[in-house]
Design an enzyme around this catalytic site. Structure first.
Site, PDB file in Angstrom:
ATOM      1  N   ASP A  45       0.832  -1.202   0.000  1.00 56.30           N
ATOM      2  CA  ASP A  45       0.000   0.000   0.000  1.00 56.30           C
ATOM      3  C   ASP A  45       0.869   1.255   0.000  1.00 56.30           C
ATOM      4  O   ASP A  45       0.634   2.206  -0.764  1.00 56.30           O
ATOM      5  CB  ASP A  45      -0.927  -0.019   1.213  1.00 56.30           C
ATOM      6  N   ASP A 114      -6.198  -6.118  -2.651  1.00 56.94           N
ATOM      7  CA  ASP A 114      -5.185  -6.500  -1.659  1.00 56.94           C
ATOM      8  C   ASP A 114      -4.074  -7.324  -2.304  1.00 56.94           C
ATOM      9  O   ASP A 114      -2.894  -7.168  -1.951  1.00 56.94           O
ATOM     10  CB  ASP A 114      -5.834  -7.314  -0.537  1.00 56.94           C
ATOM     11  N   GLU A 117      -1.551  -5.055  -4.088  1.00 62.94           N
ATOM     12  CA  GLU A 117      -0.627  -4.414  -3.138  1.00 62.94           C
ATOM     13  C   GLU A 117       0.386  -5.413  -2.610  1.00 62.94           C
ATOM     14  O   GLU A 117       1.583  -5.087  -2.483  1.00 62.94           O
ATOM     15  CB  GLU A 117      -1.426  -3.798  -1.992  1.00 62.94           C
TER      16      GLU A 117
END
Length: 226
Positions: A45, A114, A117
């Site tokens: 992230d 997710d 990332e």
């Protein structure tokens, strides 16, 4: 669905892993056991935000901080990262627990975002900052080029299309759902956007009617602003 440790040592996007275990971890959802990708997601992230911020800073040399911040938010939001995951065909390569597999987790935006990332972090840990940036930035290139002007960033496509038409005295667009399918937990909508003047009809797809209409409006904008 193939397990992550069977996915091979080359990541979607082209990086050849020296440590295949990092790739396997990046593609393993917590529902499939440990080691899973949550810690990698945390690091990824931060890296994605850094890469995108730098790219925007160079792409828009005269944009103010507010416009840059709004543009970065557009590019790193869940739906944008999930779109990248689909382009990279990450879904079929994810290792998921039985429950997530049964409910179509490999198609869910949150899980796909997710995974992107986590994959970024895995590439970074397997190489270095510059190598990771060189691999990852092309994933965002098309979206950066498709951004509206800095003073319009943050407005959704339907709003921008309406403003474009109203500013020229044109009729407003007509939206319609042309197809709806999928299972109850993973609905897929296809919507059309039709303009009378100029005569344009586009379609978009999303997990909700609104998302599908936004995609259709964005496609119409690209045509009329070309």
């Amino acid at each position: 669905m193939p397990a992550a440790n069977e996915a091979g040592a080359r990541a979607p996007g082209g990086h050849a892993f020296r440590d295949p275990a990092l790739l396997a971890q990046a593609l393993t959802h917590r529902s499939a056991g440990s080691p899973h990708n949550e810690r990698l997601e945390f690091l990824g992230d931060a890296l994605v935000n850094q890469f995108v911020a730098e790219a925007l800073y160079r792409y828009w040399p005269k944009a103010d901080e507010g416009a840059l911040t709004r543009a970065r938010a557009e590019l790193v939001r869940e739906s944008a990262l999930a779109s990248i995951a689909r382009q990279l065909d990450l879904g079929p390569r994810l290792a998921l627990g039985p429950g997530e597999m049964k409910t179509g987790g490999h198609r869910r935006d949150s899980i796909l975002a997710d995974a992107v990332e986590a994959l970024v972090a895995a590439i970074y840990l397997d190489s270095d900052f510059a190598t990771c940036r060189d691999v990852v930035l092309p994933w965002f290139a098309g979206m950066i080029e498709a951004l509206p002007p800095p003073n319009k960033v943050g407005k959704d496509a339907k709003t921008r299309l309406q403003e474009w038409l109203q500013g020229r005295g044109k009729p407003l667009p007509l939206y319609a759902v042309v197809e709806e399918g999928g299972e109850d937990h993973a609905r897929i909508f296809r919507a059309s956007c039709t303009l009378d003047e100029p005569p344009v009809r586009t379609e978009g797809e999303g997990s909700s009617r609104r998302a599908a209409e936004q995609q259709a409006a964005d496609a119409a904008l690209r045509i009329i602003e070309a």
